[in-house]
Structure formats: structure tokens, C-alpha cells
Write an enzyme that holds these catalytic residues in place. Structure first.
Site, PDB file in Angstrom:
ATOM      1  N   VAL A 128     -46.291  85.016 -22.979  1.00 33.13           N
ATOM      2  CA  VAL A 128     -46.389  83.391 -23.361  1.00 33.13           C
ATOM      3  C   VAL A 128     -45.876  82.660 -21.820  1.00 33.13           C
ATOM      4  O   VAL A 128     -44.853  83.116 -21.474  1.00 33.13           O
ATOM      5  CB  VAL A 128     -45.720  83.019 -24.567  1.00 33.13           C
ATOM      6  CG1 VAL A 128     -46.161  83.875 -25.831  1.00 33.13           C
ATOM      7  CG2 VAL A 128     -44.140  83.166 -24.686  1.00 33.13           C
ATOM      8  N   ASP A 174     -36.247  88.695 -24.888  1.00 33.09           N
ATOM      9  CA  ASP A 174     -37.272  89.896 -24.873  1.00 33.09           C
ATOM     10  C   ASP A 174     -36.556  91.565 -24.745  1.00 33.09           C
ATOM     11  O   ASP A 174     -36.396  91.668 -26.087  1.00 33.09           O
ATOM     12  CB  ASP A 174     -37.916  89.693 -23.363  1.00 33.09           C
ATOM     13  CG  ASP A 174     -39.131  90.885 -23.081  1.00 33.09           C
ATOM     14  OD1 ASP A 174     -40.199  90.646 -23.664  1.00 33.09           O
ATOM     15  OD2 ASP A 174     -38.975  91.575 -22.169  1.00 33.09           O
ATOM     16  N   ASP A 185     -42.644  80.628 -17.336  1.00 35.36           N
ATOM     17  CA  ASP A 185     -43.630  80.805 -16.217  1.00 35.36           C
ATOM     18  C   ASP A 185     -44.268  82.186 -16.249  1.00 35.36           C
ATOM     19  O   ASP A 185     -44.084  83.261 -16.925  1.00 35.36           O
ATOM     20  CB  ASP A 185     -43.045  80.758 -15.033  1.00 35.36           C
ATOM     21  CG  ASP A 185     -42.107  81.796 -14.512  1.00 35.36           C
ATOM     22  OD1 ASP A 185     -41.382  82.281 -15.399  1.00 35.36           O
ATOM     23  OD2 ASP A 185     -42.138  82.430 -13.835  1.00 35.36           O
ATOM     24  N   LYS A 201     -38.876  87.821 -29.125  1.00 31.92           N
ATOM     25  CA  LYS A 201     -39.746  88.702 -29.317  1.00 31.92           C
ATOM     26  C   LYS A 201     -39.057  90.131 -29.663  1.00 31.92           C
ATOM     27  O   LYS A 201     -38.636  91.009 -28.769  1.00 31.92           O
ATOM     28  CB  LYS A 201     -40.535  89.026 -27.793  1.00 31.92           C
ATOM     29  CG  LYS A 201     -41.329  87.950 -27.587  1.00 31.92           C
ATOM     30  CD  LYS A 201     -42.424  88.442 -26.472  1.00 31.92           C
ATOM     31  CE  LYS A 201     -42.085  88.184 -25.106  1.00 31.92           C
ATOM     32  NZ  LYS A 201     -43.177  88.571 -24.155  1.00 31.92           N
ATOM     33  N   ARG A 226     -45.014  76.264 -16.136  1.00 29.85           N
ATOM     34  CA  ARG A 226     -43.783  75.739 -16.676  1.00 29.85           C
ATOM     35  C   ARG A 226     -44.034  74.468 -17.067  1.00 29.85           C
ATOM     36  O   ARG A 226     -43.489  73.966 -18.029  1.00 29.85           O
ATOM     37  CB  ARG A 226     -42.683  75.655 -15.459  1.00 29.85           C
ATOM     38  CG  ARG A 226     -42.297  76.903 -15.275  1.00 29.85           C
ATOM     39  CD  ARG A 226     -40.868  76.808 -14.462  1.00 29.85           C
ATOM     40  NE  ARG A 226     -40.577  77.881 -13.731  1.00 29.85           N
ATOM     41  CZ  ARG A 226     -39.912  79.123 -14.105  1.00 29.85           C
ATOM     42  NH1 ARG A 226     -39.729  79.192 -15.379  1.00 29.85           N
ATOM     43  NH2 ARG A 226     -39.552  80.075 -13.270  1.00 29.85           N
ATOM     44  N   LYS A 252     -34.815  78.965 -14.704  1.00 27.80           N
ATOM     45  CA  LYS A 252     -35.420  77.639 -14.724  1.00 27.80           C
ATOM     46  C   LYS A 252     -36.238  77.638 -16.108  1.00 27.80           C
ATOM     47  O   LYS A 252     -36.545  76.522 -16.419  1.00 27.80           O
ATOM     48  CB  LYS A 252     -36.428  77.527 -13.836  1.00 27.80           C
ATOM     49  CG  LYS A 252     -36.115  77.644 -12.169  1.00 27.80           C
ATOM     50  CD  LYS A 252     -37.352  77.959 -11.417  1.00 27.80           C
ATOM     51  CE  LYS A 252     -37.022  78.223  -9.974  1.00 27.80           C
ATOM     52  NZ  LYS A 252     -38.137  78.643  -9.059  1.00 27.80           N
ATOM     53  N   GLY A 253     -36.342  78.650 -16.856  1.00 24.83           N
ATOM     54  CA  GLY A 253     -37.116  78.593 -17.968  1.00 24.83           C
ATOM     55  C   GLY A 253     -36.364  77.707 -19.145  1.00 24.83           C
ATOM     56  O   GLY A 253     -37.476  77.301 -19.876  1.00 24.83           O
TER      57      GLY A 253
HETATM   58  P1  IMP Z   1     -34.690  89.898 -21.292  1.00 28.27           P
HETATM   59  O1  IMP Z   1     -33.345  89.952 -20.349  1.00 28.27           O
HETATM   60  O2  IMP Z   1     -35.727  91.113 -21.250  1.00 28.27           O
HETATM   61  O3  IMP Z   1     -34.291  89.449 -22.721  1.00 28.27           O
HETATM   62  O4  IMP Z   1     -35.539  88.732 -20.581  1.00 28.27           O
HETATM   63  C1  IMP Z   1     -35.475  87.446 -20.730  1.00 28.27           C
HETATM   64  C2  IMP Z   1     -36.194  86.713 -19.881  1.00 28.27           C
HETATM   65  O5  IMP Z   1     -37.521  87.308 -19.365  1.00 28.27           O
HETATM   66  C3  IMP Z   1     -36.543  85.310 -20.293  1.00 28.27           C
HETATM   67  O6  IMP Z   1     -35.643  84.440 -19.949  1.00 28.27           O
HETATM   68  C4  IMP Z   1     -37.862  84.953 -19.475  1.00 28.27           C
HETATM   69  O7  IMP Z   1     -37.704  84.591 -18.139  1.00 28.27           O
HETATM   70  C5  IMP Z   1     -38.460  86.456 -19.361  1.00 28.27           C
HETATM   71  N1  IMP Z   1     -39.589  86.562 -20.231  1.00 28.27           N
HETATM   72  C6  IMP Z   1     -39.544  87.385 -21.108  1.00 28.27           C
HETATM   73  N2  IMP Z   1     -40.963  87.574 -21.986  1.00 28.27           N
HETATM   74  C7  IMP Z   1     -41.501  86.453 -21.313  1.00 28.27           C
HETATM   75  C8  IMP Z   1     -42.775  85.778 -21.704  1.00 28.27           C
HETATM   76  O8  IMP Z   1     -43.397  86.092 -22.623  1.00 28.27           O
HETATM   77  N3  IMP Z   1     -43.225  84.757 -20.839  1.00 28.27           N
HETATM   78  C9  IMP Z   1     -42.404  84.138 -19.786  1.00 28.27           C
HETATM   79  N4  IMP Z   1     -41.208  84.711 -19.532  1.00 28.27           N
HETATM   80  C10 IMP Z   1     -40.690  85.689 -20.260  1.00 28.27           C
HETATM   81 MG    MG Z   2     -35.783  83.092 -18.306  1.00 30.02          MG
END
Ligand code: IMP
Ligand code: MG
Length: 182
Positions: free
Chosen positions: A155, A105, A161, A133, A167, A44-45
Site C-alpha cells: 500500500v 510488516d 511510499d 499486516k 507519499r 519518513k513514512g
Molecule cells: P518491518 O520492519 O518489516 O515491519 O517494516 C516496516 C516498514 O516497511 C514500514 O515502516 C514501511 O516503511 C515499510 N513497509 C512495509 N509494508 C509496506 C507497504 O505496504 N507500503 C509501503 N511501505 C511498507
Molecule cells: Mg516506514
């Protein structure tokens, strides 16, 4: 809600600026493509980011939705990517996909999705994230389009969220750590 925010990291004004800049980059890159341009909103982000971005791209464009999860209600990735909602198309080889994410992330979600769509025969797959990040990266992944690089802080807002909340904040703010450690 606002009392849980330690600081505003990306203001509403800044979001407009970042989305306009990325939209220009995407428009330049795809204006001469003879494929169908399809933006995939990762639910949903990236709901708000997708809306703000695509209305600034003056090219023919289709929208798809995917829903994936790698997180529970914690602030640390589980590393396991589940696809809850997938795209159904029989024209994969005619499509230039741009995956729209709120934040990168560990990098696992997007690197997994790029591989997945290429395996399904997509003509091309690029990635676009509002926030990155890089300090948290666990796999080798660099987004094609990125709004802003931010420090390793959790964040929320503008789609992002914590435990399904925040959100609807119109800006992106740093969540006070006591909110998720209590
Ligand atoms: P990755 O697979 O670890 O890169 O995860 C990315 C997903 O983690 C994003 O789509 C977010 O849903 C969630 N996420 C990572 N960091 C944050 C944050 O600081 N706030 C909220 N959601 C986050
Ligand atoms: Mg997300």
C-alpha cells in the site's frame, strides 16, 4: 499517480476516524502518568500519521524524529535495520516513549527500536502503527496501538511510499502490482 492505484483501502474520512480512536486510547493511558510523554515520528513514512494523531491528543507532549531503514526500493524487507537519525536526550529515565509508525510488516523495525530505546534506559516504550499486516510477521511482535489490520498487499499514500513516491496521496491505496514488477 492515481492511475497506479488499484483500490482505495483507507479513505481520508476513515483515517480521521482511526486517528481519533487511537488518540483517545493514548490519552486515556497516559493522562495520569508523571513522566514526560514523547512521540517519536519514524521518518519518513509516519510523518502524516504523526501530525494527524498528535493534534488529537490533549496532553503535554514532545516530538522527536528518528529515521530508520530496512527497505531499499524493493517491496520486500531486507531485515537489516539501520538508524540514520537518532534521538539525543539525557533524560531517558523520565520519558514515556510512543513510537509512531506507518505500517508494521515483518515487525523487525519496531521490535528492534523498542529494544534499543529500553536498552538506553527509557522509562517506558510503546508502539503505535496506523496499519498492520500480521500475515507478514517474521518476529513475535504486537503493536500497542493499531489503526487497522490490512491484508498482505503493498500500500501507498498518506506517508507510505513506493520508491519515495506516492507519499502525498491523502488516502491509502493498494499499488497496482504492475507498477513494481515492471
Ligand atoms: P518491518 O520492519 O518489516 O515491519 O517494516 C516496516 C516498514 O516497511 C514500514 O515502516 C514501511 O516503511 C515499510 N513497509 C512495509 N509494508 C509496506 C507497504 O505496504 N507500503 C509501503 N511501505 C511498507
Ligand atoms: Mg516506514
Amino acid at each position: 499517480m492515481i492511475n497506479d492505484i488499484a483500490e482505495i483501502l483507507v479513505s481520508e474520512e476513515k483515517i480521521q476516524e482511526l486517528t481519533a480512536r487511537i488518540a483517545t486510547e493514548i490519552t486515556e493511558d497516559y493522562k495520569n502518568s508523571n513522566k514526560k510523554l514523547v512521540a517519536i515520528c519514524i521518518l519518513k513514512g509516519s510523518l502524516m500519521f504523526t501530525c494527524e494523531l498528535i493534534k488529537k491528543i490533549p496532553l503535554p507532549l514532545e516530538i522527536e524524529f528518528m529515521k530508520v531503514s530496512s527497505y531499499g526500493s524493493s517491496t520486500v524487507t531486507s531485515g537489516v535495520i539501520n538508524i540514520h537519525l537518532d534521538i539525543k536526550r539525557d533524560d531517558m529515565s523520565e520519558v514515556d516513549f510512543i513510537i509512531i509508525e506507518d505500517i508494521v510488516d515483518s515487525g523487525k523495525t519496531l521490535s528492534h527500536l523498542v529494544r534499543y530505546l529500553k536498552e538506553r534506559g527509557a522509562a517506558s516504550v510503546k508502539t503505535c502503527t496506523l496499519l498492520d499486516k500480521p500475515d507478514r510477521r517474521m518476529v513475535d511482535f504486537v503493536p500497542d496501538y493499531c489503526g487497522a489490520v490490512i491484508p498482505d498487499k503493498f500500500v501507498v499514500g498518506f506517508g507510505l511510499d513506493y520508491d519515495e513516491k506516492y507519499r502525498n496521496l491523502p488516502f491509502i491505496g493498494v499499488l497496482k502490482p504492475e507498477v513494481y514488477t515492471k
